[in-house]
Design a protein around this motif. Structure first.
Motif, PDB file in Angstrom:
ATOM      1  N   VAL A 197       0.698  -1.310  -0.083  1.00 44.99           N
ATOM      2  CA  VAL A 197       0.001  -0.292  -0.130  1.00 44.99           C
ATOM      3  C   VAL A 197       0.732   1.317  -0.450  1.00 44.99           C
ATOM      4  O   VAL A 197       0.685   1.869  -0.773  1.00 44.99           O
ATOM      5  CB  VAL A 197      -1.116  -0.064   0.982  1.00 44.99           C
ATOM      6  CG1 VAL A 197      -2.189   0.836   0.203  1.00 44.99           C
ATOM      7  CG2 VAL A 197      -1.762  -1.136   1.212  1.00 44.99           C
ATOM      8  N   LEU A 198       0.974   2.486   0.418  1.00 44.06           N
ATOM      9  CA  LEU A 198       1.194   3.802   0.191  1.00 44.06           C
ATOM     10  C   LEU A 198       2.105   4.149  -0.897  1.00 44.06           C
ATOM     11  O   LEU A 198       3.336   3.984  -0.469  1.00 44.06           O
ATOM     12  CB  LEU A 198       1.341   4.469   1.364  1.00 44.06           C
ATOM     13  CG  LEU A 198       1.623   6.162   1.181  1.00 44.06           C
ATOM     14  CD1 LEU A 198       0.158   6.744   0.706  1.00 44.06           C
ATOM     15  CD2 LEU A 198       1.916   6.728   2.224  1.00 44.06           C
ATOM     16  N   PHE A 199       1.712   4.738  -1.827  1.00 41.43           N
ATOM     17  CA  PHE A 199       2.658   5.287  -2.820  1.00 41.43           C
ATOM     18  C   PHE A 199       2.755   6.997  -2.698  1.00 41.43           C
ATOM     19  O   PHE A 199       1.782   7.402  -2.954  1.00 41.43           O
ATOM     20  CB  PHE A 199       2.269   4.770  -4.330  1.00 41.43           C
ATOM     21  CG  PHE A 199       2.926   5.648  -5.370  1.00 41.43           C
ATOM     22  CD1 PHE A 199       2.477   6.551  -6.093  1.00 41.43           C
ATOM     23  CD2 PHE A 199       4.296   4.964  -5.649  1.00 41.43           C
ATOM     24  CE1 PHE A 199       3.215   7.166  -7.138  1.00 41.43           C
ATOM     25  CE2 PHE A 199       4.943   5.580  -6.683  1.00 41.43           C
ATOM     26  CZ  PHE A 199       4.702   6.696  -7.354  1.00 41.43           C
ATOM     27  N   CYS A 200       3.519   7.291  -1.917  1.00 38.03           N
ATOM     28  CA  CYS A 200       3.666   8.651  -1.503  1.00 38.03           C
ATOM     29  C   CYS A 200       3.437   9.365  -2.632  1.00 38.03           C
ATOM     30  O   CYS A 200       4.115   9.143  -3.547  1.00 38.03           O
ATOM     31  CB  CYS A 200       4.867   8.931  -0.414  1.00 38.03           C
ATOM     32  SG  CYS A 200       4.857   8.125   1.301  1.00 38.03           S
ATOM     33  N   GLY A 254     -10.124   7.882  -5.196  1.00 35.15           N
ATOM     34  CA  GLY A 254      -8.390   7.503  -5.255  1.00 35.15           C
ATOM     35  C   GLY A 254      -7.834   8.020  -6.529  1.00 35.15           C
ATOM     36  O   GLY A 254      -8.425   7.723  -7.748  1.00 35.15           O
ATOM     37  N   CYS A 300      -3.802   8.047  -8.404  1.00 34.10           N
ATOM     38  CA  CYS A 300      -2.384   7.410  -8.279  1.00 34.10           C
ATOM     39  C   CYS A 300      -1.678   7.440  -9.529  1.00 34.10           C
ATOM     40  O   CYS A 300      -2.131   6.852 -10.508  1.00 34.10           O
ATOM     41  CB  CYS A 300      -2.515   6.203  -7.594  1.00 34.10           C
ATOM     42  SG  CYS A 300      -0.725   5.457  -7.010  1.00 34.10           S
ATOM     43  N   SER A 314      -9.858   4.004  -1.550  1.00 37.53           N
ATOM     44  CA  SER A 314      -8.457   4.586  -1.538  1.00 37.53           C
ATOM     45  C   SER A 314      -8.014   3.703  -2.647  1.00 37.53           C
ATOM     46  O   SER A 314      -8.419   2.475  -2.810  1.00 37.53           O
ATOM     47  CB  SER A 314      -7.993   4.045   0.043  1.00 37.53           C
ATOM     48  OG  SER A 314      -6.787   4.581   0.098  1.00 37.53           O
ATOM     49  N   ILE A 371      -3.907   2.923  -4.146  1.00 39.43           N
ATOM     50  CA  ILE A 371      -2.412   3.011  -4.182  1.00 39.43           C
ATOM     51  C   ILE A 371      -1.580   2.210  -5.056  1.00 39.43           C
ATOM     52  O   ILE A 371      -2.302   1.227  -5.563  1.00 39.43           O
ATOM     53  CB  ILE A 371      -2.023   2.618  -2.745  1.00 39.43           C
ATOM     54  CG1 ILE A 371      -2.865   3.181  -1.404  1.00 39.43           C
ATOM     55  CG2 ILE A 371      -0.432   2.708  -2.595  1.00 39.43           C
ATOM     56  CD1 ILE A 371      -2.404   4.486  -1.474  1.00 39.43           C
ATOM     57  N   SER A 381      -8.609   4.737   4.470  1.00 36.88           N
ATOM     58  CA  SER A 381      -7.161   4.868   4.009  1.00 36.88           C
ATOM     59  C   SER A 381      -6.247   3.950   4.004  1.00 36.88           C
ATOM     60  O   SER A 381      -6.606   2.926   4.948  1.00 36.88           O
ATOM     61  CB  SER A 381      -6.923   6.375   4.761  1.00 36.88           C
ATOM     62  OG  SER A 381      -5.393   6.570   4.365  1.00 36.88           O
ATOM     63  N   ALA A 431      -1.855   2.932   3.682  1.00 39.75           N
ATOM     64  CA  ALA A 431      -0.279   3.431   3.667  1.00 39.75           C
ATOM     65  C   ALA A 431       0.466   2.322   3.872  1.00 39.75           C
ATOM     66  O   ALA A 431       0.215   1.534   4.555  1.00 39.75           O
ATOM     67  CB  ALA A 431      -0.268   4.496   4.622  1.00 39.75           C
TER      68      ALA A 431
END
Length: 191
Positions: A31-34, A103, A105, A143, A145, A184, A186
């Motif tokens: 999960v999180l792709f900043c 979402g 990304c 969400s 990602i 969410s 991350a």
């Protein structure tokens, strides 16, 4: 090494301090792709860019591309708009969702993912106006990602499930129940 995945759901029954430290390890990845390309924001700092007349019904989410040259914004009517940074020029409007987009990304500087309350995840080549690929999920997306190393798209859903898909064809890879709607997702920086 498996990435550490953080999740927040609306029905968490644990104390806030336990929620803060919640770690979930999901099979091989998630999960999180900043948002890369962002500089740290300081209190009192003025906006870098002002966009007027962005979305008629309101904006639901934003995502910068990997080099900070484009910003994608999504709206309540299911549209995604790509903007040039720093000029603020509208580059393209992408329309295929029937409900609010929750979402966004960037995969790279040409490909963008969008996920919406219509349960669809779309892969866009932002040079065109039609989706390059899509998948339908069984519940609204909350969400979205991308895990570049594993080449997986990961989505959270209102039905309390986290689902992953292969990037190449947006085929289901794995799914995991969390017991309450996912708000969410991350993952740590090594993810």
């Amino acid at each position: 090494m498996l990435p550490k995945v953080f999740g927040v759901s609306s029905g968490d029954h644990m104390a806030a301090n336990r929620l803060k430290g919640l770690l979930v390890t999901l099979l091989s990845a998630l999960v999180l792709f900043c948002v890369s390309g962002c500089k740290p924001f300081r209190y009192g700092q003025g906006p870098f860019l002002r966009l007027d007349k962005v979305h008629d019904a309101g904006t639901t989410c934003l995502a910068f591309d990997g080099i900070g040259r484009r910003l994608a914004s999504a709206g309540y009517r299911g549209e995604v708009i790509v903007w040039a940074i720093p000029s603020g020029k509208r580059l393209t409007t992408l329309k295929a969702h029937r409900k609010p987009v929750r979402g966004l990304c960037w995969i790279d500087n040409a490909l963008l993912l969008s996920g919406a309350e219509d349960g669809r995840i779309l892969l866009w080549d932002v040079a065109g106006e039609q989706p390059r690929g899509f998948t339908n999920t069984p519940a609204p997306v909350t969400s979205l990602i991308f895990l570049p190393r594993e080449r997986l798209v990961v989505s959270g859903h209102t039905d309390g499930w986290i689902r992953s898909f292969t990037l190449s064809r947006l085929r289901p890879a794995a799914e995991f129940p969390v017991g309450a709607p996912v708000l969410s997702l991350a993952v740590d920086a090594q993810g």
